[in-house]
Write an enzyme that holds these catalytic residues in place. Structure first.
Site, short mmCIF file in Angstrom:
data_model
loop_
_atom_site.label_atom_id
_atom_site.label_comp_id
_atom_site.label_asym_id
_atom_site.label_seq_id
_atom_site.Cartn_x
_atom_site.Cartn_y
_atom_site.Cartn_z
N SER A 220 0.85 -1.18 0.00
CA SER A 220 0.00 0.00 0.00
C SER A 220 0.89 1.24 0.00
O SER A 220 1.72 1.40 0.90
CB SER A 220 -0.91 0.02 1.23
OG SER A 220 -1.79 -1.08 1.23
N GLY A 222 -0.29 4.45 0.03
CA GLY A 222 -1.10 5.59 0.41
C GLY A 222 -1.83 6.19 -0.77
O GLY A 222 -2.44 5.48 -1.58
N ALA A 223 -1.76 7.51 -0.89
CA ALA A 223 -2.47 8.20 -1.96
C ALA A 223 -1.92 7.86 -3.34
O ALA A 223 -2.56 8.14 -4.36
CB ALA A 223 -2.38 9.71 -1.74
N GLY A 225 -1.35 4.78 -4.52
CA GLY A 225 -1.92 3.57 -5.07
C GLY A 225 -1.40 2.32 -4.38
O GLY A 225 -0.88 2.38 -3.25
N GLY A 251 -5.90 0.16 4.96
CA GLY A 251 -5.03 -0.93 4.53
C GLY A 251 -5.62 -2.30 4.86
O GLY A 251 -5.47 -3.25 4.08
N ASP A 252 -6.31 -2.38 5.99
CA ASP A 252 -6.96 -3.64 6.36
C ASP A 252 -8.11 -3.96 5.41
O ASP A 252 -8.31 -5.11 5.03
CB ASP A 252 -7.48 -3.54 7.79
CG ASP A 252 -6.41 -3.06 8.76
OD1 ASP A 252 -5.24 -3.46 8.60
OD2 ASP A 252 -6.74 -2.28 9.67
#
Length: 315
Positions: A220, A222-223, A225, A251-252
């Site tokens: 992951s 974040g913003a 992708g 993220g989960d």
């Protein structure tokens, strides 16, 4: 069925505030109390997707009893492991501009008997599992090798395992070849010991984790992708989000979306991106239901933009 394991669960209180002014009285505009911990959130997202899930977690004291009640109210099967210590309580402050401040308590210390009972409960509950998702930090009393032992036991039972943890626990578990590891950018940088400033940096780091033992890496960013690297190649997925309300549990939710879509290949990555994007639009740690997803907004490509600078680089 997707079995989740949360060694250090929590009772999560999320407050929405206009802004966070240190040293001042801050009046919340919204409040939520949820069962917390990364594995618990995966179970909540799997249940929201209409799939069966069982959550294995140690619970103790009044906070633990409330976590059990909240899980039951959400229709989530729980396999609690009784412990002498009290389950930790965490606080999240979500500001109107999307900035999140979290205060996570250390949690109880598990005894040797409680450690073994936790492993035995996972063994009993995993008989019908398609996946085991082991998520989050380890509480006091569990050595960094505990996840490695759990991965080895799961593979001996013929069950696929996804691992979402960091630091020494992640590095120790890699030798047992988990089927999927899901680091965020900070955890990925920590695992390889160097900064990440571009998508290409993240790709190289994910390839190193695969070389060390992970069968697949779902990262992951974040913003920026999400990135999936496995034996079939590498894919990059993005989705535009107009407004971020809270990134607690995003993220989960992504991991849950990945697993309910089969846990393999670009289709599962697209599901992960859709679930993560939906989660950040919701308050607190609310997990998205199918009606919250926007699959049409997701783009997945095998042409990974290696030269793209990360909007949130990790030093």
């Amino acid at each position: 069925m997707i079995l989740t394991v949360t060694p250090n669960p929590s009772l999560d209180r999320t407050y929405e505030v206009p802004s966070l002014d240190r040293g001042e009285v801050v009046r919340a505009t919204g409040e939520r109390v949820d069962p917390g911990g990364k594995g618990v959130n995966v179970s909540r997202a799997v249940a929201a997707a209409g799939r069966r899930t069982v959550a294995v977690l140690p619970l103790g004291g009044a906070p633990g009893a409330l976590v059990a009640d909240l899980l039951d109210a959400q229709g989530i099967e729980a396999a609690p492991v009784p412990i002498a210590g009290a389950t930790r309580s965490n606080i999240a402050l979500a500001e109107a501009d999307g900035v999140l401040t979290k205060i996570n308590a250390p949690g109880p210390e598990l005894t040797a008997a409680e450690r073994e009972l936790l492993l035995e409960t996972v063994r009993r509950q995993s008989r019908d599992a398609a996946w085991i998702a082991c998520c989050g930090s380890l509480p006091r009393g569990l050595a960094p090798s505990w996840y490695a032992e759990l991965v080895a036991r799961a593979h001996a039972a013929g069950v696929r395992i996804a691992l979402d943890t960091s630091g020494p626990a992640l590095l120790a578990a890699l030798r047992e070849r988990p089927d999927v590891v899901k680091p965020n950018a900070e955890e990925l940088a920590g695992a390889v010991g160097r900064p990440l400033t571009t998508v290409g940096d993240a790709l190289k780091a994910a390839e190193e984790l695969r070389a060390t033992g992970a069968a697949a890496v779902l990262a992951s960013l974040g913003a920026d992708g999400q990135l999936l690297v496995d034996e079939g190649g590498a894919w990059f997925g993005t989705a535009e989000v107009d407004a971020v309300r809270s990134n607690v549990g995003a993220g989960d939710s992504s991991l849950a979306g990945f697993l309910v879509a089969g846990g393999r290949g670009p289709e599962a990555l697209a599901s992960a991106v859709a679930h993560g994007a939906a989660a950040v639009r919701l308050p607190g740690s609310v997990m998205p239901a199918p009606g919250d997803l926007d699959p049409a907004a997701v783009t997945v490509t095998a042409d990974v933009p290696v030269d793209r600078a990360l909007r949130e680089p990790v030093s």
